[in-house]
Design an enzyme around this catalytic site. Structure first.
Site, PDB file in Angstrom:
ATOM      1  N   ASP A   4     -41.597  31.193   2.691  1.00 39.40           N
ATOM      2  CA  ASP A   4     -41.880  30.223   2.013  1.00 39.40           C
ATOM      3  C   ASP A   4     -42.317  30.257   0.521  1.00 39.40           C
ATOM      4  OD1 ASP A   4     -42.573  27.428   1.031  1.00 39.40           O
ATOM      5  OD2 ASP A   4     -44.492  27.295   2.225  1.00 39.40           O
ATOM      6  N   GLU A  15     -44.465  23.669  -6.531  1.00 42.23           N
ATOM      7  CA  GLU A  15     -43.933  22.895  -5.232  1.00 42.23           C
ATOM      8  C   GLU A  15     -45.214  22.836  -4.358  1.00 42.23           C
ATOM      9  OE1 GLU A  15     -42.994  21.512  -1.365  1.00 42.23           O
ATOM     10  OE2 GLU A  15     -43.907  23.697  -1.894  1.00 42.23           O
ATOM     11  N   GLU A  16     -45.925  23.950  -4.635  1.00 39.19           N
ATOM     12  CA  GLU A  16     -46.927  24.172  -3.510  1.00 39.19           C
ATOM     13  C   GLU A  16     -48.196  23.105  -4.122  1.00 39.19           C
ATOM     14  OE1 GLU A  16     -47.043  25.239  -0.652  1.00 39.19           O
ATOM     15  OE2 GLU A  16     -45.545  26.794  -0.678  1.00 39.19           O
ATOM     16  N   ASP A  20     -43.179  29.424  -6.726  1.00 35.27           N
ATOM     17  CA  ASP A  20     -44.616  29.617  -6.513  1.00 35.27           C
ATOM     18  C   ASP A  20     -44.796  29.778  -4.962  1.00 35.27           C
ATOM     19  OD1 ASP A  20     -43.630  26.896  -6.169  1.00 35.27           O
ATOM     20  OD2 ASP A  20     -45.951  26.267  -6.009  1.00 35.27           O
ATOM     21  N   HIS A  40     -38.591  26.817  -4.871  1.00 42.07           N
ATOM     22  CA  HIS A  40     -39.660  26.927  -5.514  1.00 42.07           C
ATOM     23  C   HIS A  40     -39.954  28.393  -5.589  1.00 42.07           C
ATOM     24  CE1 HIS A  40     -42.367  27.338  -2.307  1.00 42.07           C
ATOM     25  NE2 HIS A  40     -41.948  26.369  -1.696  1.00 42.07           N
TER      26      HIS A  40
HETATM   27 ZN   LIG Z   1     -42.325  26.161   0.457  1.00 43.89          ZN
END
Ligand SMILES: [Zn+2]
Length: 435
Positions: free
Chosen positions: A115, A149-150, A85, A83
């Protein structure tokens, strides 16, 4: 000799961090930076000869895909997804500007460094290198980079599964975030935790109904009282320990590495001795139910006819139906339950892909021991499971023994070691040419 991928992974990671693709979860405050990140990736893929496809679920929420044809089209394709984002960052709390992508003290710093712009950069670097070297991998590889995704993937992975399923034609397995990182067992040896399972997300909206009336009267059927009792019962309930295949495999591997025992009569106590990782493992021993929201009423002297609560439940693989029944029994009569479920996942710790992941780690780290674990949270692997794609958490990083890695996720001063990125590129490259 170092590869081009190793040489460029740090710059790719820094470039991606400098694109502030922040996902607040509130569409009205999200701009077009996810699209900027996806188009940056698209340009980097096309530059070396990939054909790509790009799609926005809504304006500004970009997603991009490319495929590298493998030698054996009859084998299922491997999806490598990431991802673009990131969660917000409060610059005042940070040592460096969280969107600087600064490289200092041997780390790349910034929001997304672990992340998961680290893995996005590693994947991109390896994908570019495979193309430049004209590598034909054993099976099709699908590289996909997604938004949102977040905030649950509604504008990213979930949307793609519904609206662009052809991007994933033939895919049977996937790798992505929150796994493959090392934890030192002792000064010499490292365990690499590969996510082979994820707990399910089960959000329960409880609605109690009663009799509306004046607050001065005697009310035997008060919806607020009823919801309060139901929430208290559920929130205080301790669900029993339930050992799943993945947790058992994790514990067996730790016993083999360290000699530690995990007796049934003191499982949590024994796991508590594992250090920082114990928090993750303990959360995967049982189902949980945490009340998080309450709402009822509009005036002090009016008894409302309904009252609501939201409970964030997390469910072990294979237990969704029995868990729902158990919750219904705990909250009792007069309370309706509406469920939002994102399923638990559990995949075998064996087979060609798992063996290739293990071999790739061991080849790059003589003292590296890949072991499976269950993630207490969720990833986009849940969305892709709707296409019968078995997703593992494998973003390989060899980390320094003293780094508290899990606190960097969504944390202040998020950063990733430069050496770990280069290690990850070597492992990923080895995996993708042998998968
Ligand atoms: Zn993540």
């Amino acid at each position: 000799m170092t590869s081009t991928a190793e040489d460029e992974v740090v710059d790719l990671c820094s470039d991606l961090i400098r694109i502030p693709s922040v996902n607040t979860g509130d569409p009205s405050t999200i701009g077009d930076q996810e699209a900027v990140a996806a188009k940056y990736i698209q340009q980097k893929l096309e530059e070396v000869g990939y054909r790509t496809e790009y799609a926005e679920s809504v304006p500004g929420r970009g997603n991009v895909v490319a495929r590298l044809a493998g030698a054996d089209p009859s084998r299922g394709a491997l999806l490598i997804h990431g991802h673009v984002d990131v969660v917000p960052a409060n610059a005042a709390e940070w040592t460096v500007d969280p969107f600087s992508g600064a490289v200092q003290d041997g780390y790349v710093w910034g929001r997304g460094a672990v992340d998961m712009k680290d893995m996005v950069a590693m994947t991109l670097a390896v994908a570019r290198d495979l193309k430049r070297r004209n590598v034909i991998p054993p099976r099709d590889l699908i590289f996909c980079f997604v938004s949102d995704e977040e905030a649950g993937g509604v504008y990213g992975a979930e949307w793609l599964v519904d609206h662009r399923p052809e991007w994933f034609t033939g895919a049977t397995e996937a790798i992505s975030e929150v796994g493959g990182f090392s934890i030192n067992v002792d000064p010499e040896r490292r365990a690499y935790l590969v996510a082979a399972a994820e707990k399910g997300v089960a959000w329960a909206t409880l609605t109690a109904t009663g009799k509306a009336g004046h607050g001065s009267m005697i009310a035997e059927d008060n919806a607020v009282t009823r919801i309060a009792e139901a929430v208290a019962r559920l929130g205080r309930h301790e669900f029993p320990i339930s050992r799943t295949a993945t947790v058992d495999a994790f514990l067996a591997a730790v016993t083999e590495l360290t000699g530690m025992e995990f007796p049934d009569d003191d499982l949590e106590g024994a796991i508590g001795k594992l250090g920082p990782v114990s928090k993750i493992v303990n959360a995967t021993l049982r189902n949980t139910a945490n009340p998080t929201m309450l709402s009822a009423g509009y005036k002090a002297n009016v008894i409302p006819s309904t009252a609501q609560a939201t409970v964030d439940c997390r469910v072990l693989p294979g237990q969704v139906d029995s868990f729902k029944a158990e919750v219904a029994e705990i909250v009792g009569d007069g309370v309706d339950i509406d469920w939002f479920i994102s399923p638990p996942l559990e995949y075998p710790w064996e087979g060609a892909l798992v063996e290739a992941m293990k071999a790739a780690i061991r080849h790059e780290d003589d003292n590296g021991h890949p072991i499976p674990y269950m993630l207490s949270g969720g990833t986009d692997n849940k969305a892709f499971s709707r296409l019968d794609i078995a997703g593992y958490g494998f973003s390989p990083l060899r980390l320094p023994a003293d780094l508290d890695f899990s606190s960097l996720f969504h944390g202040v001063d998020e950063r990733v070691p430069v050496d770990a990125l280069r290690f990850g590129v070597r492992v990923l490259d080895r995996l993708l040419v042998n998968c």
